[in-house]
Design a protein around this motif. Sequence first.
Motif, short mmCIF file in Angstrom:
data_model
loop_
_atom_site.label_atom_id
_atom_site.label_comp_id
_atom_site.label_asym_id
_atom_site.label_seq_id
_atom_site.Cartn_x
_atom_site.Cartn_y
_atom_site.Cartn_z
N GLN A 26 -20.12 -12.66 -19.23
CA GLN A 26 -19.21 -13.36 -18.32
C GLN A 26 -19.88 -13.71 -17.00
OE1 GLN A 26 -15.41 -11.35 -17.98
NE2 GLN A 26 -15.55 -10.67 -20.10
N LYS A 27 -21.18 -13.40 -16.90
CA LYS A 27 -21.94 -13.66 -15.67
C LYS A 27 -21.23 -13.08 -14.45
CE LYS A 27 -24.19 -17.86 -17.41
NZ LYS A 27 -24.17 -17.47 -18.77
N LEU A 28 -20.73 -11.86 -14.62
CA LEU A 28 -20.00 -11.16 -13.57
C LEU A 28 -20.94 -10.17 -12.90
CD1 LEU A 28 -17.16 -10.64 -12.29
CD2 LEU A 28 -16.86 -8.87 -14.03
N PRO A 29 -21.29 -10.40 -11.64
CA PRO A 29 -22.18 -9.47 -10.94
C PRO A 29 -21.54 -8.07 -10.83
CG PRO A 29 -21.93 -11.51 -9.70
CD PRO A 29 -20.91 -11.53 -10.80
N LEU A 30 -22.38 -7.07 -10.83
CA LEU A 30 -21.92 -5.69 -10.72
C LEU A 30 -21.09 -5.50 -9.45
CD1 LEU A 30 -22.16 -3.02 -12.28
CD2 LEU A 30 -24.10 -2.46 -10.84
N ARG A 31 -21.52 -6.11 -8.37
CA ARG A 31 -20.81 -6.00 -7.09
C ARG A 31 -19.37 -6.52 -7.21
NH1 ARG A 31 -24.41 -7.80 -2.91
NH2 ARG A 31 -24.85 -5.60 -2.69
N LYS A 32 -19.21 -7.62 -7.93
CA LYS A 32 -17.86 -8.19 -8.08
C LYS A 32 -17.00 -7.30 -8.98
CE LYS A 32 -15.30 -12.40 -8.89
NZ LYS A 32 -15.36 -13.83 -9.18
N LEU A 33 -17.59 -6.77 -10.07
CA LEU A 33 -16.84 -5.86 -10.93
C LEU A 33 -16.40 -4.63 -10.12
CD1 LEU A 33 -15.75 -5.08 -13.72
CD2 LEU A 33 -17.99 -4.05 -14.21
N ALA A 34 -17.26 -4.15 -9.26
CA ALA A 34 -16.92 -3.01 -8.41
C ALA A 34 -15.73 -3.35 -7.52
CB ALA A 34 -18.13 -2.61 -7.57
N ARG A 35 -15.77 -4.51 -6.92
CA ARG A 35 -14.68 -4.92 -6.03
C ARG A 35 -13.37 -5.07 -6.79
NH1 ARG A 35 -13.10 -9.90 -4.86
NH2 ARG A 35 -15.05 -10.86 -5.50
N LEU A 36 -13.43 -5.70 -7.98
CA LEU A 36 -12.22 -5.95 -8.76
C LEU A 36 -11.61 -4.69 -9.37
CD1 LEU A 36 -13.33 -9.23 -10.56
CD2 LEU A 36 -11.65 -9.02 -8.71
N THR A 37 -12.44 -3.68 -9.62
CA THR A 37 -11.94 -2.45 -10.22
C THR A 37 -11.73 -1.32 -9.21
OG1 THR A 37 -14.20 -1.69 -10.68
CG2 THR A 37 -13.05 -2.88 -12.46
N SER A 38 -12.20 -1.51 -7.99
CA SER A 38 -12.18 -0.46 -6.96
C SER A 38 -12.98 0.77 -7.40
CB SER A 38 -10.75 -0.06 -6.62
OG SER A 38 -10.03 -1.16 -6.12
N ILE A 39 -14.04 0.52 -8.18
CA ILE A 39 -14.95 1.59 -8.59
C ILE A 39 -16.27 1.32 -7.87
CG2 ILE A 39 -16.19 2.66 -10.51
CD1 ILE A 39 -13.94 1.64 -12.36
N ASN A 40 -16.82 2.34 -7.27
CA ASN A 40 -18.06 2.23 -6.52
C ASN A 40 -19.15 1.56 -7.37
OD1 ASN A 40 -20.81 3.43 -5.73
ND2 ASN A 40 -19.51 3.85 -3.95
N LEU A 60 -10.13 1.85 -18.45
CA LEU A 60 -9.02 0.89 -18.53
C LEU A 60 -9.13 -0.21 -17.49
CD1 LEU A 60 -6.09 3.39 -19.17
CD2 LEU A 60 -7.03 1.74 -20.80
N LYS A 61 -9.52 0.14 -16.27
CA LYS A 61 -9.70 -0.87 -15.21
C LYS A 61 -10.79 -1.86 -15.59
CE LYS A 61 -8.48 2.02 -11.23
NZ LYS A 61 -9.03 2.66 -10.02
N ILE A 62 -11.91 -1.34 -16.08
CA ILE A 62 -13.04 -2.20 -16.44
C ILE A 62 -12.65 -3.13 -17.59
CG2 ILE A 62 -15.37 -2.23 -17.41
CD1 ILE A 62 -15.79 0.48 -15.86
N ALA A 63 -12.00 -2.57 -18.61
CA ALA A 63 -11.57 -3.38 -19.75
C ALA A 63 -10.61 -4.49 -19.30
CB ALA A 63 -10.90 -2.50 -20.81
N CYS A 64 -9.70 -4.15 -18.42
CA CYS A 64 -8.73 -5.13 -17.91
C CYS A 64 -9.43 -6.27 -17.19
CB CYS A 64 -7.73 -4.43 -17.00
SG CYS A 64 -6.44 -5.51 -16.37
N VAL A 65 -10.35 -5.95 -16.30
CA VAL A 65 -11.07 -6.97 -15.54
C VAL A 65 -11.93 -7.83 -16.47
CG1 VAL A 65 -12.89 -7.36 -13.82
CG2 VAL A 65 -11.03 -5.76 -13.34
#
Length: 79
Positions: A26-40, A60-65
């Motif tokens: 999905q070309k989703l940067p790790l930083r953006k996944l962190a922001r969207l999931t509120s996981i460091n 569950l948060k990661i799967a949702c995002v």
Amino acid sequence: MQYSTHLLRHWRFTIGQNIHRHRSQQKLPLRKLARLTSINESRLDQFELGKNAIRMDELLKIACVLGVETVALIGGSGK
């Protein structure tokens, strides 16, 4: 039933690879996944490397995002 350390490491590694694969597709940067999931971000990085165990709420948060079922992250082929 007692689980072996080897089996637990295998599952951490598999989940980490699956998270990384779906995120990369999905070309989703790790930083953006962190922001969207509120996981460091460093915690997410450790998941992807298979170095840290992941809690169910984090999975569950990661799967949702990522827009996938949790089974897609734990080794199945769900979408």
